[in-house]
Design a protein around this motif. Structure first.
Motif, mmCIF file in Angstrom:
data_model
loop_
_atom_site.group_PDB
_atom_site.id
_atom_site.type_symbol
_atom_site.label_atom_id
_atom_site.label_comp_id
_atom_site.label_asym_id
_atom_site.label_seq_id
_atom_site.Cartn_x
_atom_site.Cartn_y
_atom_site.Cartn_z
ATOM 1 N N ARG A 80 0.862 -1.196 0.000
ATOM 2 C CA ARG A 80 0.000 0.000 0.000
ATOM 3 C C ARG A 80 0.889 1.233 0.000
ATOM 4 O O ARG A 80 2.048 1.166 0.432
ATOM 5 C CB ARG A 80 -0.931 -0.004 1.225
ATOM 6 C CG ARG A 80 -2.106 -0.942 1.066
ATOM 7 C CD ARG A 80 -2.842 -1.171 2.360
ATOM 8 N NE ARG A 80 -2.025 -1.917 3.295
ATOM 9 C CZ ARG A 80 -1.905 -3.247 3.301
ATOM 10 N NH1 ARG A 80 -2.566 -3.967 2.441
ATOM 11 N NH2 ARG A 80 -1.126 -3.853 4.181
ATOM 12 N N GLN A 85 3.320 -16.413 -1.039
ATOM 13 C CA GLN A 85 2.277 -15.419 -1.349
ATOM 14 C C GLN A 85 0.959 -16.142 -1.581
ATOM 15 O O GLN A 85 -0.089 -15.670 -1.177
ATOM 16 C CB GLN A 85 2.646 -14.602 -2.590
ATOM 17 C CG GLN A 85 3.703 -13.563 -2.341
ATOM 18 C CD GLN A 85 3.309 -12.564 -1.274
ATOM 19 O OE1 GLN A 85 2.133 -12.349 -1.026
ATOM 20 N NE2 GLN A 85 4.291 -11.968 -0.638
ATOM 21 N N THR A 121 0.051 -17.516 2.809
ATOM 22 C CA THR A 121 -1.360 -17.240 2.728
ATOM 23 C C THR A 121 -1.990 -18.141 1.664
ATOM 24 O O THR A 121 -1.359 -18.410 0.652
ATOM 25 C CB THR A 121 -1.573 -15.772 2.287
ATOM 26 O OG1 THR A 121 -1.084 -14.899 3.290
ATOM 27 C CG2 THR A 121 -3.019 -15.472 2.070
ATOM 28 N N PRO A 143 -7.921 -15.149 2.381
ATOM 29 C CA PRO A 143 -8.351 -13.789 2.036
ATOM 30 C C PRO A 143 -9.468 -13.793 1.002
ATOM 31 O O PRO A 143 -9.368 -14.443 -0.038
ATOM 32 C CB PRO A 143 -7.085 -13.155 1.456
ATOM 33 C CG PRO A 143 -5.970 -13.931 2.059
ATOM 34 C CD PRO A 143 -6.485 -15.345 2.142
ATOM 35 N N ARG A 195 -10.216 -11.763 -9.117
ATOM 36 C CA ARG A 195 -9.858 -12.699 -8.047
ATOM 37 C C ARG A 195 -10.085 -14.162 -8.434
ATOM 38 O O ARG A 195 -9.712 -15.074 -7.699
ATOM 39 C CB ARG A 195 -10.662 -12.387 -6.779
ATOM 40 C CG ARG A 195 -10.120 -11.217 -5.997
ATOM 41 C CD ARG A 195 -8.752 -11.496 -5.406
ATOM 42 N NE ARG A 195 -8.791 -12.405 -4.272
ATOM 43 C CZ ARG A 195 -7.694 -12.773 -3.613
ATOM 44 N NH1 ARG A 195 -6.500 -12.353 -3.971
ATOM 45 N NH2 ARG A 195 -7.786 -13.603 -2.596
ATOM 46 N N LYS A 214 -8.038 -0.038 3.371
ATOM 47 C CA LYS A 214 -8.647 0.807 2.344
ATOM 48 C C LYS A 214 -7.896 0.542 1.047
ATOM 49 O O LYS A 214 -6.652 0.428 1.064
ATOM 50 C CB LYS A 214 -8.462 2.285 2.716
ATOM 51 C CG LYS A 214 -9.299 2.713 3.875
ATOM 52 C CD LYS A 214 -9.246 4.218 4.037
ATOM 53 C CE LYS A 214 -8.036 4.632 4.873
ATOM 54 N NZ LYS A 214 -7.984 6.068 5.132
ATOM 55 N N TYR A 215 -8.614 0.446 -0.058
ATOM 56 C CA TYR A 215 -7.948 0.255 -1.345
ATOM 57 C C TYR A 215 -6.918 1.373 -1.552
ATOM 58 O O TYR A 215 -7.198 2.547 -1.317
ATOM 59 C CB TYR A 215 -8.979 0.278 -2.483
ATOM 60 C CG TYR A 215 -8.328 0.463 -3.835
ATOM 61 C CD1 TYR A 215 -7.553 -0.546 -4.392
ATOM 62 C CD2 TYR A 215 -8.439 1.670 -4.530
ATOM 63 C CE1 TYR A 215 -6.904 -0.365 -5.598
ATOM 64 C CE2 TYR A 215 -7.802 1.861 -5.738
ATOM 65 C CZ TYR A 215 -7.029 0.841 -6.265
ATOM 66 O OH TYR A 215 -6.376 1.031 -7.456
ATOM 67 N N SER A 216 -5.734 0.985 -1.992
ATOM 68 C CA SER A 216 -4.658 1.948 -2.230
ATOM 69 C C SER A 216 -4.202 1.793 -3.682
ATOM 70 O O SER A 216 -3.948 0.672 -4.139
ATOM 71 C CB SER A 216 -3.529 1.623 -1.246
ATOM 72 O OG SER A 216 -2.356 2.303 -1.557
#
Ligand code: SAM
Ligand code: SF4
Length: 445
Positions: free
Chosen positions: A50, A197, A232, A259, A273, A331-333
């Motif tokens: 981010r 990842q 993850t 996630p 996704r 928050k989306y960055s």
């Protein structure tokens, strides 16, 4: 230039990369020091997931140079290094070394070039089939050890820089993972955390061709290992066999970090996704129907471009449906070079903040409810530390909950009474939104 200082930003992959960098430098005769003031070589292992994380690194570079930087060599490693490349030399001209994680196996050579007088050196190639496994890894935690099983990412989520900063997926052979696990068990480690990842995209490159579930079962069978965690997992590659493996073997911790990012299939599509809400929920149902009861945690992004109020409501309803044990929310960055930059309808910052606060408050109630269900249970707890202020031991359950507890005999560390690293049965007596409290039932196990 023999004393070095390293500061790490970001995820567990970065923490573990730093352990490998430290091991490599120590084996080359460098000495690690605790403060940048005492070092000749100052390294920052950076995160660019981010914007805030990236800014932090440049701020640190500027601040330190101004105060104490004279005569030192500065190096930027990790994701900001890979993302910004030689532009770092313009933004922070006192930096001499820029090296992305896919080039760490060249790090020693790059440092030799600096020692020989080169003013600026870079390691930025992503064209690698190698992983950075080093037998010299320097681990600080004596009980829990990280093992990287797969590096890089072959997905292309619209918001994410990782495929650009960490390169394509490369898995290690199962034999090298197992050999490392056996070596760690022989030196006293009891908990192993497998990293990637997308750790569950693992595919053994050797003739064995093992998938992730097969690797998990084999690591859990290494004598001396009492707990195995992994992170993850990507929902698309999360197969039922992983859930079955956990349900069959208590050495595999009953916690999965999966996630989701959003509860709206429309947003998931725009995020690229590769799954729908229903497909994600099917995986949750596999975990909910296990005998052991698997704790589930997740990551959420709020305010992705085009996220409507209805999309956001769908995320809140997903939290109710899954009842996560905890979550990370962001928050989306906007990130450089990512496909999401081209999307319309970016959400104003204040609205993103409003959604984030609302979501976190919503989740807080879910956690209070979930955690209170643990009161009265006896949980096997690995002791991680002691809090002198509260006079409680700090432990962790298999489900990855923090469980602070008192002990009837061992009231504090000292006089040989150090419980850290032990596994103890602890009865849960109280529950808060973020942790549990309890009392140990017996002496160290
Ligand atoms: N590979 C993992 C996956 O697919 O879920 C996640 C790896 S990423 C290092 C960790 C988390 O950072 C993501 O799950 C996502 O929630 C968050 N993240 C990534 N890019 C982001 C961005 N541009 N803005 C906000 N959060 C972001
Ligand atoms: Fe980023 Fe998506 Fe890869 Fe995870 S799967 S690292 S979120 S691109």
């Amino acid at each position: 230039m023999k004393k070095f200082y390293i500061e790490t930003f970001g995820c567990q992959m970065n923490v573990h990369d730093s352990e490998k960098v430290i091991g490599t430098l120590l084996s080359k005769g460098y000495e690690q020091v605790d403060t940048p003031e005492g070092a000749e070589l100052v390294l920052y292992n950076t995160c660019s997931i981010r914007d805030k994380a990236e800014q932090k690194v440049f701020h640190r570079l500027q601040q330190f140079k101004r105060d104490h930087g004279k005569g030192k060599v500065f190096g930027v490693l990790g994701c900001v290094a890979q993302q910004e490349g030689e532009r770092i030399f313009e933004r922070a001209p006192h930096v001499s070394l820029v090296c992305g994680s896919a080039s760490y196996n060249k790090l020693s050579d790059l440092l030799v070039q600096i020692e020989n007088g080169d003013r600026r050196v870079t390691g930025l190639s992503l064209n690698t089939e190698d992983t950075f496994d080093t037998p010299m890894t320097r681990r600080d935690n004596p009980n829990r050890a990280y093992i990287t099983v797969i590096e890089g990412c072959d997905k292309s989520c619209a918001y994410c820089v990782v495929p650009f900063t960490r390169g394509p997926e490369r898995s290690r052979t199962s034999e090298s993972v197992l050999e490392e696990a056996r070596r760690l068990a022989d030196t006293g480690y009891t908990e192993i955390q497998l990293l990637g990842q997308n750790v569950n995209s693992y595919r053994d490159p050797s003739g064995r061709g093992w998938d992730f579930a097969r690797l998990l079962r084999a690591v859990a069978d290494v004598p001396g290992i009492r707990r195995v965690r992994f992170t993850t997992s990507h929902p698309r590659d999360f197969v039922k066999d992983i859930v079955d493996a956990i349900d069959e073997n208590p050495v595999l911790c009953n916690h999965v970090h999966l996630p989701v990012q959003s509860g709206s299939t429309a947003v998931l599509n725009r995020m690229q996704r590769l799954y729908t809400r229903d497909q994600y929920m099917r995986r949750i149902e596999w975990m909910k129907s296990t005998r052991r009861g698997i704790a589930i945690t997740t990551d959420i992004i709020v305010g992705f471009p085009g996220e409507t109020e209805a999309d956001f409501e769908a995320t809140l309803s997903l939290l109710d449906d899954v009842e996560y044990d905890s979550l990370f929310s962001f928050k989306y960055s906007r990130r450089p070079g990512t496909p999401a930059l081209a999307l319309d309808d970016h959400i104003p910052e204040e609205e993103k903040s409003r959604r984030l606060t609302f979501l976190q408050e919503h989740q807080r109630f879910i956690q209070i409810r979930r955690n209170s269900e643990n009161v009265g249970l006896v949980e096997e707890t690995m002791v991680e530390g002691f809090n002198h202020a509260t006079e409680q031991w700090i432990g962790r359950t298999s489900r990855n909950q923090t469980l602070n507890f008192t002990h009837p005999v061992h009231t504090a560390p000292g006089n040989g009474d150090n419980l850290i690293g032990c596994y103890l049965p602890v009865r849960v007596t109280r529950a808060g939104p973020n942790s549990l409290a309890g009392e140990a039932l017996s002496a160290a196990g």
